[in-house]
Each structure stands twice: as structure tokens, then as C-alpha cells.
Design a protein around this motif. Sequence first.
Motif, short mmCIF file in Angstrom:
data_model
loop_
_atom_site.label_atom_id
_atom_site.label_comp_id
_atom_site.label_asym_id
_atom_site.label_seq_id
_atom_site.Cartn_x
_atom_site.Cartn_y
_atom_site.Cartn_z
N ASN A 91 -2.37 0.89 -3.26
CA ASN A 91 -3.41 -0.12 -3.32
C ASN A 91 -3.28 -1.12 -2.17
O ASN A 91 -2.20 -1.28 -1.60
N ARG A 92 -4.39 -1.77 -1.87
CA ARG A 92 -4.40 -2.70 -0.74
C ARG A 92 -3.74 -4.03 -1.11
O ARG A 92 -3.92 -4.53 -2.22
N TYR A 93 -3.00 -4.59 -0.17
CA TYR A 93 -2.44 -5.91 -0.35
C TYR A 93 -3.49 -6.96 -0.02
O TYR A 93 -4.21 -6.82 0.96
N PRO B 264 0.82 -1.23 0.00
CA PRO B 264 0.00 0.00 0.00
C PRO B 264 0.85 1.27 0.00
O PRO B 264 0.50 2.25 -0.67
N THR C 128 2.35 1.56 -3.65
CA THR C 128 1.46 1.57 -4.82
C THR C 128 0.15 2.31 -4.57
O THR C 128 -0.55 2.65 -5.53
#
Length: 312
Positions: free
Chosen positions: A117-119, A112, A115
Motif C-alpha cells: 500500500n502507498r505511504y 509500500p 504492505t
Amino acid sequence: MRFNPKARLDSSQIEDRTGGGGGSRGGTSLPIKAGGGIGGLVLVIALAIFAPDLLDGSGTTSSDSSQGQSQTQGSGDFAACERDADLANSTRECRLVAITNAVQAYWADAYPQQTGNRYQEIRTVPFSQAVTTGGCGQATSDTGPFYCPRDQRVYLDLTFFDTVLRQLGGNDTAFTEAYVVAHEYGHHIENLMGVLGRVRSRSGPNSDSVKLETMADCLAGVWTRSAATVKDADGNTFISDLTRDDIDEGIDAAKVVGDDSIQERTQGRINPEGWTHGSSRQRIAAFDVGLNRGTIEACNFFRAGNRNYPEA
């Protein structure tokens, strides 16, 4: 490499299929094209076996799930690792739990951050003799460690380290196992990034397949850079001691599974056009990029202009 006996291990990240079962029924044979088939020696020793044929065009997937020498006999009880984390220093099962926990705890924070974004946490699936995946077909012990993008799981027959890796002259150590697992989870990171759908060319020293595999090696290096600092929910590190010698053992593993090394050992000649995972030099160089740079961006060999890519 030593694991912290005070760490809180989470065996729920392991989906144990070592009881001889092949997992869920259904599926077709894994259409992996390497070395003459799923039982071929070249396929056996290839870490991170990955078949572009298994992906849809977009690369998107669905998911059904939101020491020293490693020659000790396993306990067969992954839950015991939660009761006694020090077992990671003496049994392969608990070592696998600790490594999986340490890899995923790292990416849960780093992915996260890097990027936005969520892992997505997944599971490692140890199996015996054969397994049926949730979308990538059937595999046997001969397949070697692999990641299935369809069910988002890392599959690993624990006998791999006792048999195939040693046949190539690689050392079976705790960090060698960590390198293999971290490499496979590197493919999961690639999947989350959408990189898997960008694979078009399947073989050759600078093919997309080689970029994919060396990128996974690079991401394994990224994890290694911070491995000894990754903490559990209580603030205890999973790994209490990781030395340069340990890391060199992982580099040695990358060397013996280079395509050129495999070809020379099994065929007596080197054919770069047949490479699918990268030469020994490429794999070691990629691991070093991750170890020295420590970022996903540095490892994204599909990004135009990335000068970190280890050319053949």
C-alpha cells in the motif's frame, strides 16, 4: 549522532505553529484519560499520548494534508534548514526537519514494499504552549508529543525535551529526539494499517493500549535499523553517523517513560493494571524487536500468534 550537511532538507514537512498560535479554531478539550487529566504529571511524561476515545469505530480517519546534547537554542526559522543542512547539527528546528525527512523517506519506500500500500506523507507540527488540532481537540505543552489520527499530524512542543524528559532522568540528545519522532510516526503507520480501530481495552499490562504503544516503539526500532542509510532525492543520506551509543540513548528514553518507572517516580508504587503504554521492559523489548527484525510484520502485535510481543 550527526546529520549530513550535504543532505537536501525539506521544511515543507513541518507545519510551524511555534509563534504562539493555537492553530485553527474550534474543537474541544482533548479527552485523554491518564493521571488525572491533561495537566497531570503522568500524562506529561507519557510519550505518544493516544486516546482511543478520539477514534471512530472503524479506526478510519480523514486528512486535510495529502550531535550530541540537544541543548542549543533554536533559530526559529525552519526554512533556513534548506539553505544550510548543517544547521541540523546545531539547532533543534533543523534537527526536527532532518529527523522528520529521514523518517518519512524511509517509510515512503518501506511501507509500500512491506504492505503493498502507498505511504501517505504527513507533517510534524511544532508548537508553543498550546495548539488546536484538526479533530483531536486542544492540547498544551503538558500533553507531551502526540499523533492525532483525525488530521494525521504529529504534534510536538519542543520544550518537552528540556523540561519533562529531564525531570524523569532521561538524556536530551539528538537520538532521543529521533526516537520520540519515530515513535509518533509509528502511530501513523498503525493508522494506515487500520490498527488504531482495533483498540478496545484501555489499560493493563497486556491491554490493546499497551500493544498499540509498544508497537509504535517497535516501529521506531525498525526505522532506526536503517536510519543511517535513508537518502534524500539527490542520493545523500540524511544521517552521516549513528552509533550504538546513540541508540542506547534512545533505549534509555524508552526506559524512563515506561509506565512502571513513571508510577514509581510519581506515586511511589507500581500498579500494572493502570498501565497504558507498557513497562520499561516492554518498551525496550519492543524497540529491540524492530531493531533486530526490521519489519512491520514483526511489530504487528495485534496479529494473532505474534510471539514477538513483549509480555509483561
